[in-house]
Each structure stands twice: as C-alpha cells, then as structure tokens.
Design a protein around this motif. Structure first.
Motif: not given
Length: 204
Positions: A159, A181, A183, A186
């Motif tokens: 993150q 990945d 995520e 996104d």
C-alpha cells in the motif's frame, strides 16, 4: 507514447501492434499473466529494446527524464541501500551533498531509513524492492516505469508503494506500472491488459 508497436525477441513476436498513451499526471497499470509481455513493453518504452515496427514517442520528455524500476531491481549488491540511490542521482549530475539528502528522503519515504547503510545483499527481497523504488523516485523522473514493484511486499508496504506511485503521478509525471495484481491495478487511473502479445485498453 506507444503507437502500433511490434517487438520481436528470439525471432518471435512478443508484442504485436500495441498502442498506449499516458498523459502527465496519470498512473496507468499494464496487466497480464507472467510472460505476457508487460516487462517487454516497459523496457521498449525506456529505449532498452528495439521495435520491429511502430513508434515510441516520449512527447517531449528527454531520455534522461525517464526512470525504469526493473523487475529484478537492478541494484548493486555490494553497495549500501543509500549508495545505490546516490549513484543514480550522481549519474544525473547532482552534487554530492544533494544526492545524500535526496537519497535519505527517498529511503525514508519507503520506510528504510534504518537500513540506509546496510549492504543490499544483506536485505530481504522486499526491502531490496523498496530500495529500487526509492532509487526510481529519487531522480524525480517525468516518466516512471515500474515493473512488478509490489510483488514481494507485504500488505502494508504494498500500500505504501502504491501511494508513492500515485503521489508521483500527482506531481505531473506519467507513471506506468506493470503488475499481475488486480487490486494494485484497481488504484490506477487506467489499465492496459496484455495477452498473447496483444494489448487491450480495458479501463481508461
């Protein structure tokens, strides 16, 4: 940036007719399975691989304003984390005192201040990945190409790196981030998916 580009490696087409335009301030994900051609696209944009056909244009961005964070990190294992970042800054013509300050700030941004004087070969894979990100960010490139730079990170550091990439784009830079990945993809402004060497803009 990339217009109808075909790239060949080992006598076969790795990318076929790929087009991609990234505007200043955008964070764009390049997705696809391993071996799909994501790294090839980034290395081609960086000018490190030739095109068989098509055109790469940096839209006024000088080659010196492009930084590539490669999938294998590209670090010098017998140098410290700080020295790896400083070498990249010195190569851009910065004064030694400024390189130390900027390297320290870049390593702090990825949470590695306490490891600045540690040899890269002594760091974990995830720590090395973050050093490579710090090095790429430290040179403040107008175009940042980041290849699978979150693959070895835990959730917290993943993150952190994604936020740093987004923050760099918000400075007006163009950032292209190769990842498998979903995520991570996104959080990007747009997504180019590569399969069998062909690319589709699935989100813009």
């Amino acid at each position: 940036m990339v217009e109808d580009v075909t790239v060949q490696r080992g006598g076969r087409d790795v990318l076929v007719g790929v087009s991609l335009r990234v505007l200043p301030g955008q964070l764009v994900a390049v997705t696809g399975a391993s071996g799909a051609g994501k790294s090839t696209l980034l290395w081609t944009v960086a000018g490190l691989l030739p095109v068989a056909s098509g055109q790469i244009s940096l839209d006024g961005c000088a080659p010196a304003e492009v930084a590539l964070v490669p999938q294998d990190n590209g670090l010098v294992p017998v140098l410290t984390a700080a020295e790896n970042v400083e070498v990249a800054l010195l190569a851009r013509g910065l004064a030694a005192a400024e390189t130390r300050d900027r390297a320290g700030a870049a390593l702090a941004a990825v949470g590695l201040t306490s490891h600045a004087d540690q040899l890269v070969e002594e760091l974990s894979g995830g720590q090395q990945q973050r050093v490579a990100v710090a090095r790429g960010m430290a040179v403040a490139p107008a175009l940042l190409l980041a290849d699978e730079v979150t693959s070895e990170l835990d959730a917290t550091n993943r993150q952190l790196v994604l936020e740093l990439l987004s923050a760099h784009a918000r400075t007006g830079a163009a950032v292209v981030f190769a990842t498998n990945d979903p995520e991570a993809a996104d959080v990007c402004d747009a997504e180019l998916h590569i399969a069998d060497g062909q690319a589709t803009l699935v989100r813009s």
